[in-house]
Enzyme design. Structure first.
Site, PDB file in Angstrom:
ATOM      1  N   HIS A  81      49.217  29.043  35.705  1.00 23.83           N
ATOM      2  CA  HIS A  81      48.291  30.102  35.284  1.00 23.83           C
ATOM      3  C   HIS A  81      48.814  31.435  35.783  1.00 23.83           C
ATOM      4  O   HIS A  81      48.830  31.716  36.985  1.00 23.83           O
ATOM      5  CB  HIS A  81      46.894  29.844  35.854  1.00 23.83           C
ATOM      6  CG  HIS A  81      45.855  30.805  35.349  1.00 23.83           C
ATOM      7  ND1 HIS A  81      44.889  30.443  34.431  1.00 23.83           N
ATOM      8  CD2 HIS A  81      45.617  32.111  35.634  1.00 23.83           C
ATOM      9  CE1 HIS A  81      44.112  31.485  34.180  1.00 23.83           C
ATOM     10  NE2 HIS A  81      44.542  32.521  34.893  1.00 23.83           N
ATOM     11  N   HIS A  84      49.667  35.911  34.427  1.00 28.08           N
ATOM     12  CA  HIS A  84      49.483  37.001  33.467  1.00 28.08           C
ATOM     13  C   HIS A  84      50.737  37.865  33.465  1.00 28.08           C
ATOM     14  O   HIS A  84      50.862  38.810  34.266  1.00 28.08           O
ATOM     15  CB  HIS A  84      48.243  37.829  33.819  1.00 28.08           C
ATOM     16  CG  HIS A  84      46.956  37.088  33.652  1.00 28.08           C
ATOM     17  ND1 HIS A  84      46.194  37.170  32.503  1.00 28.08           N
ATOM     18  CD2 HIS A  84      46.311  36.236  34.476  1.00 28.08           C
ATOM     19  CE1 HIS A  84      45.121  36.404  32.631  1.00 28.08           C
ATOM     20  NE2 HIS A  84      45.171  35.823  33.822  1.00 28.08           N
ATOM     21  N   GLN A  86      40.635  38.745  26.393  1.00 33.08           N
ATOM     22  CA  GLN A  86      40.170  39.267  27.686  1.00 33.08           C
ATOM     23  C   GLN A  86      38.783  39.901  27.594  1.00 33.08           C
ATOM     24  O   GLN A  86      37.973  39.787  28.523  1.00 33.08           O
ATOM     25  CB  GLN A  86      41.173  40.306  28.203  1.00 33.08           C
ATOM     26  CG  GLN A  86      40.733  41.098  29.415  1.00 33.08           C
ATOM     27  CD  GLN A  86      40.871  40.339  30.709  1.00 33.08           C
ATOM     28  OE1 GLN A  86      41.971  40.126  31.183  1.00 33.08           O
ATOM     29  NE2 GLN A  86      39.748  39.938  31.295  1.00 33.08           N
ATOM     30  N   HIS A  91      39.855  30.651  30.743  1.00 29.47           N
ATOM     31  CA  HIS A  91      39.240  31.207  31.938  1.00 29.47           C
ATOM     32  C   HIS A  91      37.767  30.797  31.860  1.00 29.47           C
ATOM     33  O   HIS A  91      37.069  31.163  30.912  1.00 29.47           O
ATOM     34  CB  HIS A  91      39.318  32.724  31.937  1.00 29.47           C
ATOM     35  CG  HIS A  91      40.676  33.277  32.218  1.00 29.47           C
ATOM     36  ND1 HIS A  91      41.774  33.011  31.427  1.00 29.47           N
ATOM     37  CD2 HIS A  91      41.109  34.121  33.200  1.00 29.47           C
ATOM     38  CE1 HIS A  91      42.825  33.664  31.917  1.00 29.47           C
ATOM     39  NE2 HIS A  91      42.447  34.343  32.983  1.00 29.47           N
ATOM     40  N   GLU A 112      34.548  31.980  36.077  1.00 27.82           N
ATOM     41  CA  GLU A 112      35.190  32.720  37.166  1.00 27.82           C
ATOM     42  C   GLU A 112      34.165  33.693  37.747  1.00 27.82           C
ATOM     43  O   GLU A 112      34.206  34.897  37.543  1.00 27.82           O
ATOM     44  CB  GLU A 112      36.427  33.461  36.667  1.00 27.82           C
ATOM     45  CG  GLU A 112      37.243  34.089  37.794  1.00 27.82           C
ATOM     46  CD  GLU A 112      38.420  34.900  37.291  1.00 27.82           C
ATOM     47  OE1 GLU A 112      39.151  35.440  38.151  1.00 27.82           O
ATOM     48  OE2 GLU A 112      38.623  35.004  36.064  1.00 27.82           O
ATOM     49  N   ASP A 121      48.560  33.330  39.208  1.00 24.50           N
ATOM     50  CA  ASP A 121      47.626  34.198  38.501  1.00 24.50           C
ATOM     51  C   ASP A 121      48.149  35.624  38.369  1.00 24.50           C
ATOM     52  O   ASP A 121      48.345  36.120  37.266  1.00 24.50           O
ATOM     53  CB  ASP A 121      46.252  34.179  39.176  1.00 24.50           C
ATOM     54  CG  ASP A 121      45.128  34.669  38.262  1.00 24.50           C
ATOM     55  OD1 ASP A 121      45.397  34.966  37.088  1.00 24.50           O
ATOM     56  OD2 ASP A 121      43.981  34.738  38.732  1.00 24.50           O
TER      57      ASP A 121
END
Length: 447
Positions: free
Chosen positions: A68, A70, A163, A221, A224, A320
């Site tokens: 995971h 970005h 997102q 996701h 969270e 992450d």
């Protein structure tokens, strides 16, 4: 009959032999490589090779896997400004500002640099979520090009990540479909960021339907948040079963499980096991961003790793973020991630610690569906030699990656990490030689 793991030695000449490396279970072996694949593994291989590498009892492991990440935001910390509060919501707001003016070439360059850092750290596979909220899909284009360019050395999977919410952002459905048509690998989502819980559930159903129709995996996701009432993973498990996606769906973060009532969490984990969900925790980021509404005591915010594993679910750890609006630190060292997971999760038993190492190697590969991963005859010779004797020592020391091999070729190497002391005479200190009871592993292996 030949052993399916330790295969027969039949070739008199190999491309490369790693001499006396130590496997995770403590055995010392030679590993022969030919044609980019592992040709033989045995206590001793009496054969010639074009090259030999002396491992001297150091740990040889499959490469690290970041389940995971970005890549689109990495190495952008301070643009447009630093996250003063260090919170998730300020990070999202900063990213929203930055991506409106984001340059495609700059994004590619930042992500490419991160990939080089990853390889140096022994990471040869990354699943990266890519924000599809930009109407020009600049991040998607840049990372698709990066995926192609890095393929000889590093495997990148891309997740189409809305997102700003799949339903909350009216443009997201069309943009996500376009990203998938362009070749993005995985369907993503963020149900807890939708406007209502009902919208979150509806987004899960819609996205799982898309994945089923296209034959793609899912990685969302999910939950969270510190809010124990955020229960979207329950819906994710149900929709996984409804669409026949068992074994192809991952819930990432799942931090609300940290705050849930134990009775409900027990029921939920059973439902997740029935759906054969994969789980990704992100220890560095989860403990930095969660618990922000608490005074004292403060919640840790990481999901229930031990309980999920006990139910048979594969649990991976992801890095992450590295130096982005959400996290100012990070070096893409997956052993730092695993060690933090061990501390935060109270995972300090011998089996627990080895499980944390698995969470950035074998279990991470299982969660993201890597084919041909692992140290076995016939598989690609993707290996890392660590300046440590076993997985627990690797967690303790975060050792040098002495060699990183891709398809049998050394693509990164780091000199051994030693210190010269001048106390009562000059001595060279190698911390990897100071492990507690290192001989016990060899004794167990020979028993």
């Amino acid at each position: 009959m030949p052993n399916p793991i330790f295969g027969p030695i039949c070739d008199p000449v190999f491309d490369l032999i790693l001499r006396q490396g130590r496997l995770a279970d403590g055995r010392r072996v030679d590993i022969a490589i030919d044609g980019g694949r592992i040709a033989a593994i045995a206590p001793r291989i009496d054969a010639a090779a074009r090259q030999e590498m002396e491992c001297a009892g150091h740990l040889v492991t499959p490469p690290f896997v970041d389940a995971h990440f970005h890549l689109d935001s990495t190495l952008s910390a301070g643009r447009p400004r630093h996250n003063a509060s260090g919170t998730l919501l300020e990070g999202i707001a900063l990213w929203g500002e930055f991506k409106r003016e984001m340059d495609e070439a700059d994004l590619y360059d930042r992500a490419h640099r991160l990939c080089r850092i990853a390889i140096a750290q022994g990471n040869l596979a990354i699943r990266s979520h890519v924000d599809i909220g930009d109407p020009h899909l600049r991040a998607v284009r840049a990372l698709l090009q990066l995926r192609a360019d890095m393929r000889p050395w590093l495997q990148i999977q891309l997740v189409a990540f809305p997102q700003d919410g799949y339903l909350r952002n009216p443009a997201a459905p069309a943009l996500l479909a376009q990203a998938l048509e362009m070749g993005v690998d995985v369907v993503g989502g963020i149900p807890h960021f939708e406007r209502t819980a009902a919208d979150g559930a509806a987004s899960i159903a819609a996205l799982c339907r898309i994945a089923a129709e296209r034959g793609l995996p899912v990685d969302m996701h999910c939950d969270e948040t510190d809010d124990p009432a955020s229960r979207h993973v329950e819906t994710l498990a149900a929709e996984t079963v409804r669409f026949g996606l068992q074994g192809r769906v991952t819930g990432s973060h799942l931090t609300s499980m940290h705050s849930m009532d134990n009775a409900y969490a027990d029921k939920l984990i059973a439902l997740m096991a029935q759906a054969d969900l994969g789980v990704v925790a992100n220890p560095l980021i989860n403990i930095s961003l969660q618990g922000r509404y608490d005074t004292y005591p403060k919640r840790r915010g990481m999901t229930r790793v031990r309980e999920l594993r006990a139910a048979g679910l594969p649990v991976a750890f992801g890095h992450d973020c590295v130096m982005d609006p959400w996290y100012r630190l990070g070096s893409h060292d997956m052993l730092e991630v695993a060690a933090m997971g061990a501390h935060v999760g109270h995972l300090m038993g011998e089996a627990d610690l080895r499980g944390c190492f698995d969470a950035v190697t074998g279990d991470a590969a299982r969660v993201i569906g890597l084919d041909g991963y692992g140290l076995a005859v016939g598989r690609p010779a993707d290996l890392v030699v660590l300046q440590a004797a076993d997985p627990i020592e690797a967690l303790r020391l975060r050792p040098a990656r002495l060699a990183v091999l891709r398809a049998g070729r050394v693509i990164a190497a780091t000199p051994p990490r030693v210190t010269t002391l001048d106390l009562d005479g000059v001595q060279v200190l190698d911390l990897a030689d100071q492990g507690v009871d290192q001989g016990a592993g060899e004794a167990r292996a020979s028993a």
